[in-house]
Structures are given as structure tokens and as C-alpha cells.
Design a protein around this motif. Structure first.
Motif, PDB file in Angstrom:
ATOM      1  N   HIS A   1      98.646 -40.943 -51.976  1.00 48.23           N
ATOM      2  CA  HIS A   1      99.810 -40.058 -52.117  1.00 48.23           C
ATOM      3  C   HIS A   1     100.585 -39.970 -50.803  1.00 48.23           C
ATOM      4  N   GLY A   2     100.709 -41.112 -50.127  1.00 48.13           N
ATOM      5  CA  GLY A   2     101.489 -41.150 -48.904  1.00 48.13           C
ATOM      6  C   GLY A   2     100.762 -40.653 -47.677  1.00 48.13           C
ATOM      7  N   VAL A   3      99.470 -40.298 -47.800  1.00 47.69           N
ATOM      8  CA  VAL A   3      98.700 -39.787 -46.675  1.00 47.69           C
ATOM      9  C   VAL A   3      97.671 -40.832 -46.281  1.00 47.69           C
ATOM     10  N   GLY A   4      97.757 -41.316 -45.063  1.00 46.54           N
ATOM     11  CA  GLY A   4      96.774 -42.275 -44.573  1.00 46.54           C
ATOM     12  C   GLY A   4      95.502 -41.565 -44.168  1.00 46.54           C
ATOM     13  N   PHE A   5      94.354 -42.027 -44.676  1.00 50.12           N
ATOM     14  CA  PHE A   5      93.114 -41.324 -44.384  1.00 50.12           C
ATOM     15  C   PHE A   5      91.961 -42.242 -44.032  1.00 50.12           C
ATOM     16  N   LEU A   6      92.129 -43.545 -44.110  1.00 48.20           N
ATOM     17  CA  LEU A   6      91.004 -44.427 -43.832  1.00 48.20           C
ATOM     18  C   LEU A   6      91.516 -45.703 -43.187  1.00 48.20           C
ATOM     19  N   ASN A   7      91.049 -45.957 -41.954  1.00 50.30           N
ATOM     20  CA  ASN A   7      91.391 -47.195 -41.277  1.00 50.30           C
ATOM     21  C   ASN A   7      90.345 -48.259 -41.601  1.00 50.30           C
ATOM     22  N   TYR A   8      90.814 -49.473 -41.791  1.00 48.32           N
ATOM     23  CA  TYR A   8      89.881 -50.548 -42.080  1.00 48.32           C
ATOM     24  C   TYR A   8      90.106 -51.752 -41.167  1.00 48.32           C
ATOM     25  N   GLU A   9      90.595 -51.536 -39.931  1.00 47.00           N
ATOM     26  CA  GLU A   9      90.707 -52.652 -39.004  1.00 47.00           C
ATOM     27  C   GLU A   9      89.311 -53.090 -38.572  1.00 47.00           C
ATOM     28  N   MET A  10      89.192 -54.353 -38.214  1.00 44.12           N
ATOM     29  CA  MET A  10      87.893 -54.916 -37.878  1.00 44.12           C
ATOM     30  C   MET A  10      87.430 -54.401 -36.516  1.00 44.12           C
ATOM     31  N   PRO A  11      86.147 -54.089 -36.363  1.00 44.04           N
ATOM     32  CA  PRO A  11      85.619 -53.616 -35.079  1.00 44.04           C
ATOM     33  C   PRO A  11      85.390 -54.788 -34.127  1.00 44.04           C
ATOM     34  N   PRO A  12      85.153 -54.507 -32.842  1.00 43.28           N
ATOM     35  CA  PRO A  12      84.945 -55.595 -31.870  1.00 43.28           C
ATOM     36  C   PRO A  12      83.762 -56.490 -32.188  1.00 43.28           C
ATOM     37  N   ASP A  13      82.705 -55.935 -32.819  1.00 42.03           N
ATOM     38  CA  ASP A  13      81.531 -56.778 -33.069  1.00 42.03           C
ATOM     39  C   ASP A  13      81.751 -57.807 -34.178  1.00 42.03           C
ATOM     40  N   SER A  14      82.947 -57.823 -34.770  1.00 46.35           N
ATOM     41  CA  SER A  14      83.226 -58.863 -35.756  1.00 46.35           C
ATOM     42  C   SER A  14      83.279 -60.243 -35.102  1.00 46.35           C
ATOM     43  N   ILE A  15      83.505 -60.311 -33.780  1.00 45.38           N
ATOM     44  CA  ILE A  15      83.525 -61.611 -33.094  1.00 45.38           C
ATOM     45  C   ILE A  15      82.115 -62.167 -32.919  1.00 45.38           C
ATOM     46  N   LEU A  16      81.103 -61.376 -33.246  1.00 44.40           N
ATOM     47  CA  LEU A  16      79.713 -61.828 -33.126  1.00 44.40           C
ATOM     48  C   LEU A  16      79.132 -62.234 -34.471  1.00 44.40           C
ATOM     49  N   GLN A  17      79.972 -62.361 -35.483  1.00 42.51           N
ATOM     50  CA  GLN A  17      79.495 -62.683 -36.822  1.00 42.51           C
ATOM     51  C   GLN A  17      80.110 -63.998 -37.300  1.00 42.51           C
ATOM     52  N   PRO A  18      79.358 -64.740 -38.122  1.00 34.97           N
ATOM     53  CA  PRO A  18      79.820 -66.071 -38.545  1.00 34.97           C
ATOM     54  C   PRO A  18      80.844 -66.034 -39.671  1.00 34.97           C
ATOM     55  N   ASP A  19      81.112 -64.872 -40.234  1.00 33.38           N
ATOM     56  CA  ASP A  19      82.048 -64.773 -41.354  1.00 33.38           C
ATOM     57  C   ASP A  19      83.473 -64.853 -40.822  1.00 33.38           C
ATOM     58  N   VAL A  20      84.038 -66.056 -40.875  1.00 33.27           N
ATOM     59  CA  VAL A  20      85.371 -66.290 -40.315  1.00 33.27           C
ATOM     60  C   VAL A  20      86.316 -66.700 -41.436  1.00 33.27           C
ATOM     61  N   HIS A  21      87.291 -65.870 -41.710  1.00 33.88           N
ATOM     62  CA  HIS A  21      88.349 -66.205 -42.660  1.00 33.88           C
ATOM     63  C   HIS A  21      89.591 -65.396 -42.292  1.00 33.88           C
ATOM     64  N   PRO A  22      90.766 -65.746 -42.804  1.00 35.04           N
ATOM     65  CA  PRO A  22      92.012 -65.107 -42.370  1.00 35.04           C
ATOM     66  C   PRO A  22      91.961 -63.585 -42.459  1.00 35.04           C
ATOM     67  N   GLY A  23      92.277 -62.943 -41.348  1.00 38.07           N
ATOM     68  CA  GLY A  23      92.329 -61.486 -41.301  1.00 38.07           C
ATOM     69  C   GLY A  23      91.070 -60.827 -40.802  1.00 38.07           C
ATOM     70  N   ARG A  24      89.941 -61.531 -40.840  1.00 40.45           N
ATOM     71  CA  ARG A  24      88.682 -60.923 -40.413  1.00 40.45           C
ATOM     72  C   ARG A  24      88.454 -61.225 -38.923  1.00 40.45           C
ATOM     73  N   CYS A  25      89.252 -60.590 -38.113  1.00 41.60           N
ATOM     74  CA  CYS A  25      89.177 -60.792 -36.664  1.00 41.60           C
ATOM     75  C   CYS A  25      89.330 -59.447 -35.975  1.00 41.60           C
ATOM     76  N   TRP A  26      88.900 -59.431 -34.718  1.00 39.35           N
ATOM     77  CA  TRP A  26      89.095 -58.232 -33.902  1.00 39.35           C
ATOM     78  C   TRP A  26      90.394 -58.389 -33.133  1.00 39.35           C
ATOM     79  N   ALA A  27      91.284 -57.410 -33.280  1.00 39.89           N
ATOM     80  CA  ALA A  27      92.583 -57.452 -32.610  1.00 39.89           C
ATOM     81  C   ALA A  27      92.645 -56.364 -31.547  1.00 39.89           C
ATOM     82  N   PHE A  28      93.202 -56.724 -30.393  1.00 44.08           N
ATOM     83  CA  PHE A  28      93.446 -55.739 -29.338  1.00 44.08           C
ATOM     84  C   PHE A  28      94.913 -55.827 -28.926  1.00 44.08           C
ATOM     85  N   PRO A  29      95.485 -54.763 -28.389  1.00 46.24           N
ATOM     86  CA  PRO A  29      96.928 -54.758 -28.069  1.00 46.24           C
ATOM     87  C   PRO A  29      97.279 -55.767 -26.967  1.00 46.24           C
ATOM     88  N   GLY A  30      98.454 -56.367 -27.110  1.00 51.67           N
ATOM     89  CA  GLY A  30      98.966 -57.251 -26.074  1.00 51.67           C
ATOM     90  C   GLY A  30      98.268 -58.599 -26.046  1.00 51.67           C
TER      91      GLY A  30
END
Length: 355
Positions: free
Chosen positions: A213-242
Motif C-alpha cells: 500500500h505504498g509503504v516500504g517495509f522490507l529491504n531485500y538487497e544482498m548482504p556482503p557475504d553473498s560474495i562468499l557463495q557460489p550462487d552467481v546469477h544476475p542481480g545476486r551480488c553485493w553492491a556498495f555505493p560509488g
């Protein structure tokens, strides 16, 4: 003669006149007394009638004002009640959404991972199918030349079907095997982890948020430890600013690192058709002690976005003592201005180089 004296005529007339005048005066007096009472009876009666009529009118108007408008004004409270009920229902649904049981959230996460894994397998299978098509075309041409049949009928060559089956199985086996063929000591399932105190903050984006209903309540961005896992597909990456950031990794055990591997998706499978957020220049440092000691430079490298998706780099400096932690520092990316994405980072050691 009776002996009773007769009154004088004059006095008798006076007496008669005086008697008559006295009677008229008494009558006038009586009439004078009764006159005002009789005159006052008429206004007092009208006063009573008017008072009763006025009281009845006031009662009638009050009753009319109390009963008739109520039927019309009751619509507003009814509408207000409906609006309050609707918003109350929405609020209760929102609170129920916020109070989703942990088990249900975990189930949702597992289902999401399953779907993502299926998508990755589909993409890999599509690539494998393209490779197999090319191999089958080459095999067909080779078998045709081998058989010497002018019409290209493969049934004339002995054992063609068996050779083709062995070739296909060999190709599939190679595709399933890990391309690096070295142990990964930065693998999360093996015990490695991210030390958040020494790691850059994740990139925050409204696109990586669930809305209700227009209210954001749950973030689902990938955590940093995703770079330590073999599951690699588009979008499943850890992003940091800049374009610059770092991650402090606690390895699965103390090792003498000899090489590192950086992995990213290719432009072919990228939804945007670009991998400008891929890392370009990066450096690796070893941390002495228990991940809090001196930093030792192990090498600086460049990830080539036009090369293979999995690229391994031999360290330029080798330490003499085992390390428990390494620090990955991204120095630049391939042009993205908002964030940099890391898919997978591995740390390798030579056989016998770990404790």
C-alpha cells in the motif's frame, strides 16, 4: 285617629327621594365593583389560551427539531464509521504483515533462493545447449568426412552413435566441473565470513524494497557475504555505493594465500546488457594477527570485463606465515557512477599451505 303622628309630606318626599337615590347609589356602587372584574375576565382568558398555544408550539418545534433532522444527520456518522472501519482494517493488515512469523519469512527466503537457483540453471543450460549445438555440428562434419559417404548418412560409419554419446557426456562433465579447480578458503559454507566492522556499507536503493500500500517495509538487497557463495546469477551480488569499497574476509582457516579469483556475470546474461558496475582495479591485503594486525600488500590486479567471467590472479607477494583474514579493496569499476557490484571472490592456497 290612631294617635300615631303622621309624617310631614315634605319630609316624607325627602325620605322617599333620599331612599331612591340611596338605592341607585348602592346599585351604582355594586355595578362599579363588578365592572372591573367583568372587564378583566376577558383578557385573562386570552392570556391563558395564548400561553397554552405558545407552550404547545414550543414543544412541537422542539420535537420536530429533535426527531426529523436525526434521520438526515445520521448519514454523516455512518459514513465516518465506514471510513474508520476501512482504515482500521488496512492498519490491522499492515500490522499483520509486519508480524509475519519468522518461519514464514524463512520459507519465503528459501523459495526465493530456489527460484533464483532454477533461473541460474536455466541460463547455464541455455549456454550449454549453444555449446552442444556447435560441437554436434563439428562432430557431424567430422563423422561425415570420416565415413566418406557422399550423401552424409551417419549410419554408414561404424560406432558413430557411441562416439557421439561419449563426446556429449565428456562435454557435459567439463561444463559441470569447476573451472578454477582450486580450493576456495573464502567459501561461506566452509566457514568463511564477512567482518562487518571492516566492510563498506551496502548500497541502499528503493528498488530493492518490498512495498505494501505504498509503504516500504522490507529491504531485500544482498548482504556482503553473498560474495562468499557460489550462487552467481544476475542481480545476486553485493553492491556498495560509488566505485570504491572494501570487504574484510575471515577465511575458513589459516592459510598462506597464493591466488585469488574474481567472478562476474557476462554482458550476455545481464538484464541491462551492460556490466559497467563490475570491478576493474582491485587490491588484496593480508591481515596479521587475529584480523586486527598490520596489513600486508599481496597484489593489485585488473578484472577484464571482456574476458572470461571467472578470472584467477596469482598473488604478487607471498607471505611466510599463515593468515586468517584478507582484505579486498575495490579501487575502480567499469564506469557505473552509483554503485559497484561484486558477485564472487575466492582465496586459494597451494596444497599444504594451510593449517
Amino acid at each position: 285617629m290612631s294617635g300615631r303622628p303622621e309624617p310631614a309630606p315634605g319630609r316624607a318626599g325627602e325620605a322617599g327621594s333620599s331612599g331612591s337615590s340611596g338605592g341607585s347609589s348602592v346599585q351604582a356602587l355594586v355595578q362599579g365593583r363588578e365592572g372591573p372584574a367583568a372587564r378583566s375576565r376577558l383578557p385573562r382568558a386570552w392570556t391563558i389560551v395564548l400561553s397554552v398555544a405558545l407552550a404547545f408550539t414550543v414543544l412541537l418545534v422542539g420535537f420536530h427539531s429533535h426527531v426529523w433532522p436525526r434521520g438526515h444527520s445520521s448519514q454523516k456518522p455512518r459514513r465516518l464509521y465506514t471510513v474508520i472501519t476501512e482504515y482500521g482494517s488496512r492498519l490491522s493488515n499492515y500490522q499483520a504483515q509486519r508480524r509475519v512469523p519468522k518461519a514464514q519469512r524463512e520459507l519465503f527466503r528459501k523459495e526465493s533462493q530456489t527460484l533464483e537457483s532454477n533461473l541460474r540453471e536455466i541460463l547455464l543450460l541455455m549456454e550449454q545447449i549453444d555449446v552442444l549445438k556447435a560441437l554436434l555440428r563439428d562432430t557431424w562434419a567430422g563423422l561425415h568426412n570420416y565415413s566418406g559417404s557422399p550423401d552424409g548418412d551417419p549410419t554408414e560409419a561404424p560406432g558413430q552413435a557411441e562416439e557421439m554419446s561419449n563426446l556429449v557426456n565428456y562435454v557435459l562433465k567439463k561444463l559441470r566441473e569447476d573451472q578454477v579447480q582450486m580450493a576456495d578458503y573464502a567459501l561461506k559454507s566452509a566457514g568463511a565470513s564477512i567482518i562487518e566492522a571492516g566492510t563498506s556499507e551496502s548500497y541502499k536503493s528503493d528498488k530493492a524494497k518490498l512495498y505494501w500500500h505504498g509503504v516500504g517495509f522490507l529491504n531485500y538487497e544482498m548482504p556482503p557475504d553473498s560474495i562468499l557463495q557460489p550462487d552467481v546469477h544476475p542481480g545476486r551480488c553485493w553492491a556498495f555505493p560509488g566505485s570504491q569499497g572494501h570487504a574484510l574476509i575471515k577465511l575458513a582457516g589459516k592459510i598462506i594465500p597464493t591466488a585469488v579469483t574474481m567472478e562476474h556475470i557476462s554482458e550476455k546474461v545481464s538484464p541491462s546488457g551492460s556490466i559497467s558496475s563490475a570491478p576493474k582495479e582491485f587490491s588484496v591485503h593480508g591481515i596479521l594477527g587475529e584480523c586486527e594486525g598490520e596489513e600486508i600488500a599481496l597484489g593489485q590486479f585488473v578484472y577484464n570485463k571482456t574476458g572470461t567471467t571467472v578470472q584467477t590472479f596469482q598473488l604478487q607477494h607471498v607471505v611466510s606465515e599463515p593468515l586468517l583474514c584478507v582484505k579486498l579493496t575495490i579501487l575502480s569499476n567499469w564506469g557505473h557512477t552509483k554503485y559497484t557490484c561484486l558477485y564472487r571472490f575466492r582465496v586459494h592456497s597451494s596444497p599444504g599451505g594451510h593449517s
